[in-house]
Design an enzyme around this catalytic site. Structure first.
Site, short mmCIF file in Angstrom:
data_model
loop_
_atom_site.label_atom_id
_atom_site.label_comp_id
_atom_site.label_asym_id
_atom_site.label_seq_id
_atom_site.Cartn_x
_atom_site.Cartn_y
_atom_site.Cartn_z
N ASN A 32 0.93 -1.14 0.09
CA ASN A 32 -0.30 -0.51 0.09
C ASN A 32 0.56 1.40 0.30
O ASN A 32 0.21 3.12 0.06
CB ASN A 32 -1.25 -0.08 1.19
CG ASN A 32 -0.33 0.08 2.49
OD1 ASN A 32 1.34 0.27 2.38
ND2 ASN A 32 -1.01 0.22 3.16
N GLY A 36 6.25 1.80 2.70
CA GLY A 36 7.31 1.53 1.45
C GLY A 36 7.53 2.45 -0.22
O GLY A 36 6.96 3.58 0.39
N TYR A 141 3.16 -4.16 19.34
CA TYR A 141 3.47 -4.96 18.24
C TYR A 141 3.83 -6.40 18.13
O TYR A 141 2.88 -6.95 17.87
CB TYR A 141 4.08 -3.64 17.55
CG TYR A 141 5.40 -4.46 17.09
CD1 TYR A 141 5.14 -4.90 15.15
CD2 TYR A 141 7.28 -5.31 17.36
CE1 TYR A 141 5.70 -5.72 14.47
CE2 TYR A 141 7.69 -5.36 16.36
CZ TYR A 141 7.84 -5.90 15.17
OH TYR A 141 7.37 -6.66 13.82
N ASP A 286 12.16 -0.85 26.49
CA ASP A 286 13.65 -1.67 25.91
C ASP A 286 14.61 -3.15 27.14
O ASP A 286 15.31 -2.75 28.14
CB ASP A 286 15.17 -0.91 25.94
CG ASP A 286 14.73 -0.19 24.26
OD1 ASP A 286 13.89 -0.65 23.11
OD2 ASP A 286 14.99 1.40 24.41
N1 UDP Z 1 19.14 3.53 20.31
C1 UDP Z 1 19.83 4.43 20.57
N2 UDP Z 1 19.24 5.00 19.98
C2 UDP Z 1 19.07 5.32 19.14
C3 UDP Z 1 18.80 4.18 18.21
C4 UDP Z 1 18.17 3.22 19.26
O1 UDP Z 1 20.33 4.09 21.70
O2 UDP Z 1 18.93 6.36 18.27
C5 UDP Z 1 19.51 1.86 21.23
C6 UDP Z 1 17.99 1.39 22.00
O3 UDP Z 1 17.11 1.71 23.49
C7 UDP Z 1 17.85 -0.42 21.87
C8 UDP Z 1 19.34 -0.35 20.68
O4 UDP Z 1 19.56 0.94 19.82
O5 UDP Z 1 19.37 -0.78 22.80
C9 UDP Z 1 18.75 -0.94 19.58
O6 UDP Z 1 17.43 -0.11 18.87
P1 UDP Z 1 16.00 -0.11 17.94
O7 UDP Z 1 15.66 0.38 17.77
O8 UDP Z 1 17.87 0.07 16.45
O9 UDP Z 1 16.25 -2.06 17.73
P2 UDP Z 1 15.19 -2.79 19.13
O10 UDP Z 1 15.97 -4.06 19.55
O11 UDP Z 1 14.46 -1.78 19.64
O12 UDP Z 1 14.12 -3.56 17.93
#
Ligand code: UDP
Length: 326
Positions: A32, A36, A141, A286
């Site tokens: 959609n 993307g 999610y 997280d």
């Molecule tokens: N993170 C961060 N700064 C950012 C984006 C992510 O410190 O700008 C950290 C986030 O808190 C997590 C890790 O990087 O600990 C991976 O985050 P991401 O969103 O890439 O993937 P997720 O593990 O949440 O799917």
């Protein structure tokens, strides 16, 4: 094979299409274009439509006929947004997927590879996560993906629909030939945010969310898996269904954990300059450590991730970032 890629204009779907086409498969993309990009559909036709619109799905199958395999990447996938707006997550990810499954049953299609996520595990109690770990999602999610995993079990039992759920850990990197790459609006993922903060006066300074986690350097540890390794796993999962009749799930990661600071250090080595950042408060939801035990996928699917070095992975993302085309 003739493969239908639902969500083929997105980050993972577009890399999938390139790989399918390179392997000699015919590709039809249905998307959609909400997140993307039409420009990312370079391998096969694009049918613009929505999984929430049954008429769009009916038209797709009417016009394009039979598929040997269906891959389903369409999803809303931002954890924070899912907490704020659960309705659009349940609608898109669960109701939309039910539309896809019912259309498959109606039209006699019985092989699906489904994008799932490490988020189905919530806050795991172990550092290396295999498929036996309990699924206890902590946000809408992850909940939507777990619901679909469960629905797929029931659809196999009742309707004989065969499926493989692939639970990605941290999908990252880009096509080394730079024809497609990662382009999210807004971008929330670590590696693209690190690279966007390089050399860009207009961009906000990189934020590191928390340095008081129980890890070696206090920042979160993740399992970064290259997008091309995900693509190879999907084809192997599809082929697996040729001689396995069930609803399966595999965890996909490269088995190595890297902390946020390790990622930043690796990125500095790739770009050849310092990267400034601020330590901020923890981001809600997280977990400290999320690393896959992918040995089941390696054994059952005969799959092997090729990108195990975080520097190599970041180098592909950096190359894309410098030439970003959309
Ligand atoms: N993170 C961060 N700064 C950012 C984006 C992510 O410190 O700008 C950290 C986030 O808190 C997590 C890790 O990087 O600990 C991976 O985050 P991401 O969103 O890439 O993937 P997720 O593990 O949440 O799917």
């Amino acid at each position: 094979m003739k493969v239908l890629v639902l969500g083929g204009a997105g980050y993972i779907g577009s890399h999938m299409c390139k790989y399918l086409s390179e392997q000699g498969h015919e590709v039809v993309v249905f998307d959609n274009l909400s997140t993307g990009h039409a420009e990312a559909v370079k391998w096969g036709v694009l049918v613009k439509g929505d999984i929430l619109n049954q008429a769009d799905l009916d038209m797709l199958f009417e016009i394009h006929g039979r598929f040997d395999l269906i891959m389903h990447f369409c999803a809303k996938s931002l954890v924070g947004e899912s907490v704020q707006q659960p309705a659009i997550y349940y609608k898109n990810n669960v109701v939309g997927t039910l539309n896809v499954l019912d259309t498959m049953v109606k039209t006699g299609h019985d092989k699906l590879v489904f994008s799932s996520t490490a988020a189905v595990f919530g806050m795991p109690q172990v550092n290396l996560i295999d498929e036996k770990q309990p699924r206890r999602p902590i946000n809408p999610y992850g909940q939507t993906k777990k619901m679909v995993e469960d629905i797929l079990q029931d659809y196999h039992q009742a309707y004989g629909l065969k499926s493989v759920c692939l639970r990605y850990f941290n999908a990252c990197g880009a096509d080394p030939e730079c024809e497609v790459g990662e382009c999210h609006q807004p971008e929330t993922h670590l590696i693209p945010n690190v690279l966007k903060s390089v050399n860009n006066a207009s961009s906000a300074k990189l934020k590191v969310f928390g340095n008081d986690y129980p890890t070696a350097d206090g920042t979160c540890v993740r399992d970064y898996i290259h997008i091309n390794d995900l693509a190879t796993a999907h084809i192997k999962a599809g082929l697996y269904l040729d001689n396995h009749d069930g609803a399966y799930a595999f965890n996909l990661g490269n088995g190595n954990g890297f902390s946020v600071l390790q990622v930043i250090n690796a990125a500095m080595a790739v770009v050849g300059e310092d990267i400034a950042f601020d330590i901020e408060a923890r981001r809600q939801g997280d977990p400290a450590i999320l690393v896959a035990d992918a040995s089941l996928a390696i054994k059952q699917l005969g799959w092997q991730p090729k990108y195990t070095d975080i520097t190599d992975i970041i180098a592909t993302a950096w190359q894309w970032h410098q030439n970003e085309k959309f």
